[in-house]
Write an enzyme that holds these catalytic residues in place. Structure first.
Site, PDB file in Angstrom:
ATOM      1  N   ASP A   1       0.796  -1.234   0.000  1.00 60.00           N
ATOM      2  CA  ASP A   1       0.000   0.000   0.000  1.00 60.00           C
ATOM      3  C   ASP A   1       0.827   1.283   0.000  1.00 60.00           C
ATOM      4  OD1 ASP A   1       1.070  -0.092   2.541  1.00 60.00           O
ATOM      5  OD2 ASP A   1      -0.831   0.013   3.610  1.00 60.00           O
ATOM      6  N   HIS A   2       2.133   1.188   0.233  1.00 62.14           N
ATOM      7  CA  HIS A   2       2.949   2.391   0.387  1.00 62.14           C
ATOM      8  C   HIS A   2       3.638   2.855  -0.900  1.00 62.14           C
ATOM      9  CE1 HIS A   2       2.334   2.333   4.661  1.00 62.14           C
ATOM     10  NE2 HIS A   2       3.304   3.180   4.906  1.00 62.14           N
TER      11      HIS A   2
ATOM     12  N   ASP B   1       4.192  -0.912  11.355  1.00 64.16           N
ATOM     13  CA  ASP B   1       3.690   0.404  11.009  1.00 64.16           C
ATOM     14  C   ASP B   1       3.082   0.986  12.277  1.00 64.16           C
ATOM     15  OD1 ASP B   1       2.689   2.037   8.269  1.00 64.16           O
ATOM     16  OD2 ASP B   1       1.485   2.389  10.062  1.00 64.16           O
TER      17      ASP B   1
ATOM     18  N   ARG C   1      -1.272  12.456  10.203  1.00 64.33           N
ATOM     19  CA  ARG C   1      -0.068  13.257  10.442  1.00 64.33           C
ATOM     20  C   ARG C   1      -0.004  14.438   9.491  1.00 64.33           C
ATOM     21  NH1 ARG C   1       3.508   8.009  11.498  1.00 64.33           N
ATOM     22  NH2 ARG C   1       2.935   7.800  13.683  1.00 64.33           N
TER      23      ARG C   1
ATOM     24  N   SER D   1       6.462   7.684  12.671  1.00 59.24           N
ATOM     25  CA  SER D   1       6.365   6.359  12.069  1.00 59.24           C
ATOM     26  C   SER D   1       7.206   5.329  12.806  1.00 59.24           C
ATOM     27  CB  SER D   1       6.820   6.446  10.610  1.00 59.24           C
ATOM     28  OG  SER D   1       7.019   5.184  10.064  1.00 59.24           O
TER      29      SER D   1
ATOM     30  N   ARG E   1       9.138   3.365  11.288  1.00 60.28           N
ATOM     31  CA  ARG E   1      10.173   2.951  10.331  1.00 60.28           C
ATOM     32  C   ARG E   1      11.522   2.730  11.004  1.00 60.28           C
ATOM     33  NH1 ARG E   1       9.520   8.578   7.176  1.00 60.28           N
ATOM     34  NH2 ARG E   1       7.417   7.760   7.345  1.00 60.28           N
TER      35      ARG E   1
END
Length: 753
Positions: free
Chosen positions: A95-96, A160, A448, A643, A645
């Site tokens: 999806d990213h 995520d 965000r 995030s 990440r």
């Protein structure tokens, strides 16, 4: 039938005994959060009561979810762990890597053309290791999880930060870095400091223009972006019972914006309705048998002040629609005050874009309520003043809203319907004119709104609000427009007042979809070959990080002293950099390029102490690495906010940064640094931040004595020969110190320890 129904039934079978034992050990009634935590202990039946905010505890999550940007590194690490198959149900969601530009079909094809190597890698790895794979265009990870996998009383982790969305279905769903996911996928315990508990009592009922989104916007305004750190937020009360399941998901989703470990709601009729509507009546039947354990004990919600570490009360009947921002999701402004606030602060009142979707607000209810506003504008002959775009949350949502005429309603207003993917929410937006960096305002229903996040323009003022308010503000083209009191002028010059939004919680004709986009893994993946081209610039097999040499780190240089807000977007930007998420060396060229240097207040400009010249942060760090000189990074409050990440931790680790010393950390980033074998330290005295100078050389004085609860001391030698010895705190326990010594947590897994 639900995915993994037998696993879900096993969780419920264990709950009564484990909850009873936990209640006995704790010696009082239990919150819902505590019931789920104690039910998922790695040890099985609880044997001790844990202290909130202090004890590190091993848990056994039920499942793992990964999105494509983070899944690359997580699965590269999992391959390194040497396992044949994932130990718990796991999914990957693409999806990213889909950029919003033209529209759904063209944008999806462009993504397939540009990122086929990555998608093929993720598909083959998933097939080999028993992982469910959701193809590009299938939908956004958190909406897919809510529709297919989330279940009341469960525990899951995801790579995520917005994994917490599944709290809308009564889970404890927690965002983590890829290394944490590898632990669970490898069949190991997952460690978490036992969270504190924040209770939010919701009284009254939402009405008029107020939406579930406004609840979390208000909570963010109260708690700020770090107010939930180390805590679970548990919502309850008559107001909670009156809300839809997807509305609850929206509230839990944005719990990531207050730093909360996760958020959740007790099992109720809205969850029953949603589970049944999404084809999971079998989960309802199983959950109903243990329903008393899927919410808090009655005494907790009757006298919440006795059971929560902090209590907030919000009367939904009095709650006003909020618009939060710009540049931070916790700056809340009631709609009635926005014109005044915008004028006072110089925020552009003209709204250029309105965007609805992302994992936060892309449900059927969200789309139908926003469409009801659009329908009014079309019927009254009002031409929208701003451009408009939507991202449906899943192919199931898209197919159903197309069937029910909702997409047609949006398109009558010229709306761009983007792919079922994250899109602008994560910077995957090729916005025309953004490169001019003009000062402008956009409104969106995302979670965000950090500087440059949506379109790369630091002068875009992004405001977060509900889908229905996005629609109203985009139609008006005016940030100060208050649909409760203000009228619009239609194309005939007539005054028109919008009536409050309406919409169905669930589709009256039921959900439908032709191809949801799911690929089941091979039953036996032993013959599946996963190939990574050694010359690829998108994928790179990992090499183990070097273990600690057992000595004090000496002669280190200061790479950067970051000033103010330094989120994971600042440390490792998304947007165009997403294409390198599977190639550690290439993506390391974005390391800290968004952080503001405290000495010159510029981004991506730090002093190279080898030459005396200023250069880009990654280039200067590569020069230090080539010269075998260790470095440290210094930061401000809530460093690593945002995030999950782990690239924000892996990049400095890869390039030779040894330690990060800050005033305070965001939870996930601190854990990510630990997992990668770095030193995550905080100032014992925050004022010592001011003592650190640009030309400093740093020596660790007692790293060889690194131990739980024991401060470390760093000597900062200034260019004039003077010195400051600074005490640093840390939260490492014995196991985490072993990660540091081994070079990373993954090194221990690979070694079978």
């Amino acid at each position: 039938m639900a995915f993994d129904i037998e696993m879900i039934k096993k969780v419920y079978e264990k709950m009564p005994d484990r909850v009873a034992k936990a209640r006995e050990l704790v010696g009082r009634p239990l919150t819902l959060s505590e019931k789920i935590l104690y039910t998922h202990l790695w040890e099985g039946l609880p044997s001790q009561a844990f202290e909130r905010g202090k004890d590190y505890v091993d848990f056994a999550p039920d499942r793992v979810a990964c999105q494509d940007a983070t899944a690359q590194m997580a699965l590269l690490q999992f391959m390194h762990a040497g396992k044949e198959k994932v130990a718990v149900p796991t999914t990957v969601h693409c999806d990213h890597l889909i950029q919003a530009k033209v529209g759904a079909s063209a944008d999806l094809q462009a993504a397939l053309n540009q990122s086929s190597e990555v998608f093929n890698f993720l598909s083959s790895v998933s097939n080999k290791y028993g992982i469910g794979f959701w193809k590009p265009g299938a939908g956004i990870i958190h909406q897919i999880v809510l529709e297919n996998y989330a279940f009341p009383g469960g525990m899951m982790i995801g790579t995520d930060s917005h994994t917490v969305n599944a709290g809308g279905l009564g889970m404890l769903a927690i965002g983590v870095g890829g290394a944490d996911a590898v632990d669970v996928m490898s069949g190991m315990a997952w460690e978490l400091k036992f969270p504190k508990l924040i209770g939010v009592k919701l009284t009254g009922k939402l009405n008029g223009w107020t939406a579930p989104k406004d609840v979390i916007l208000k909570v963010a305004d109260i708690l700020t972006v770090k107010g939930g750190t180390g805590a679970i937020v548990e919502y309850f009360g008559e107001g909670a019972l009156s809300m839809s399941c997807t509305g609850k998901g929206t509230i839990c989703n944005m719990g990531a914006e207050i730093g909360a470990t996760t958020s959740t709601f007790g099992y109720d009729d809205s969850m029953r309705r949603y589970l049944a509507a999404t084809g999971r009546q079998d989960v309802v039947d199983a959950a109903d048998k243990v329903a008393e354990h899927l919410t808090a004990d009655e005494e907790v919600y009757t006298n919440p002040e006795q059971y929560f570490d902090q209590l907030i009360e919000i009367n939904l009947s009095e709650l006003e629609p909020h618009i939060n921002g710009p540049f931070t999701p916790d700056r809340g402004t009631p709609v009635s005050k926005m014109r005044e606030e915008a004028s006072k602060n110089g925020w552009p009142l003209k709204v250029e874009w309105g965007l609805i979707g992302s994992c936060t607000n892309s449900s059927y209810e969200d789309m139908s309520r926003a469409a009801s506003i659009v329908e009014q504008a079309v019927a009254h002959g009002i031409t929208p003043k701003a451009e408009f775009g939507i991202n449906p949350g899943s192919e199931q949502i898209r197919y159903t809203i197309e069937r029910d005429g909702i997409i047609e309603t949006f398109e009558k207003m010229g709306t761009k319907v983007f792919t079922n993917a994250c899109g602008p929410c994560i910077g995957q937006w090729d916005r025309e004119g953004a490169d001019k960096q003009e000062k402008n305002t956009i409104v969106h229903s995302f979670n965000r709104n950090f500087s440059k996040r949506a379109d790369g323009n630091p002068n875009t003022h992004a405001f977060v609000t509900s889908p229905e308010m996005v629609a109203a503000l985009a139609i008006a083209g005016d940030l100060g427009f208050n649909p409760i009191t203000d009228a619009l002028i239609n194309d005939n010059g007539e005054e028109v007042k919008l009536v409050p939004p309406t919409g169905d919680e669930l589709p009256t004709k039921g959900f439908d979809v032709e191809d949801p986009g799911y690929q089941a893994p091979a039953t036996d993946g032993s013959d599946v070959v996963v190939e990574v081209n050694p010359t690829s610039n998108r994928l790179q097999l990992l090499e183990p990080f070097t273990p600690w040499d057992g000595k004090n780190i000496t002669g280190a240089k200061l790479l950067i002293k970051a000033f103010g807000k330094c989120t994971t977007d600042h440390i490792s930007m998304a947007g165009p950099w997403l294409r390198f998420r599977g190639h550690l060396d290439n993506i390391s060229d974005n390391m800290l390029i968004g952080a503001e240097n405290a000495f010159n207040h510029k981004t991506n400009s730090v002093k190279n102490q080898l030459t005396g010249e200023y250069g880009a942060v990654p280039a200067v760090q590569r020069a230090y690495k080539a010269a075998d000189i260790p470095t440290i990074v210094v930061g401000d409050q809530n460093y690593g906010e945002g995030s999950s990440r782990e690239h924000a931790a892996m990049e400095p680790r890869h390039l030779g940064v040894k330690a990060v010393l800050v005033k305070s950390f965001a939870r996930i980033h601190e854990t990510n640094l630990k997992k990668q074998g770095m030193l995550a330290l905080t100032f014992a005295n925050e004022m010592d931040y001011d003592k650190i100078q640009e030309d400093d050389t740093i020596n660790f004085l007692d790293l060889i004595e690194f131990a739980p609860g024991k401060q470390l001391h760093l000597e900062f030698v200034h260019s004039d020969g003077s010195k400051d010895v600074i005490a640093a705190n840390h939260t490492y326990n014995a196991s985490q110190i072993d990660w540091f010594k081994a070079g990373s947590a993954l090194n221990l897994i690979a070694a079978g320890k």
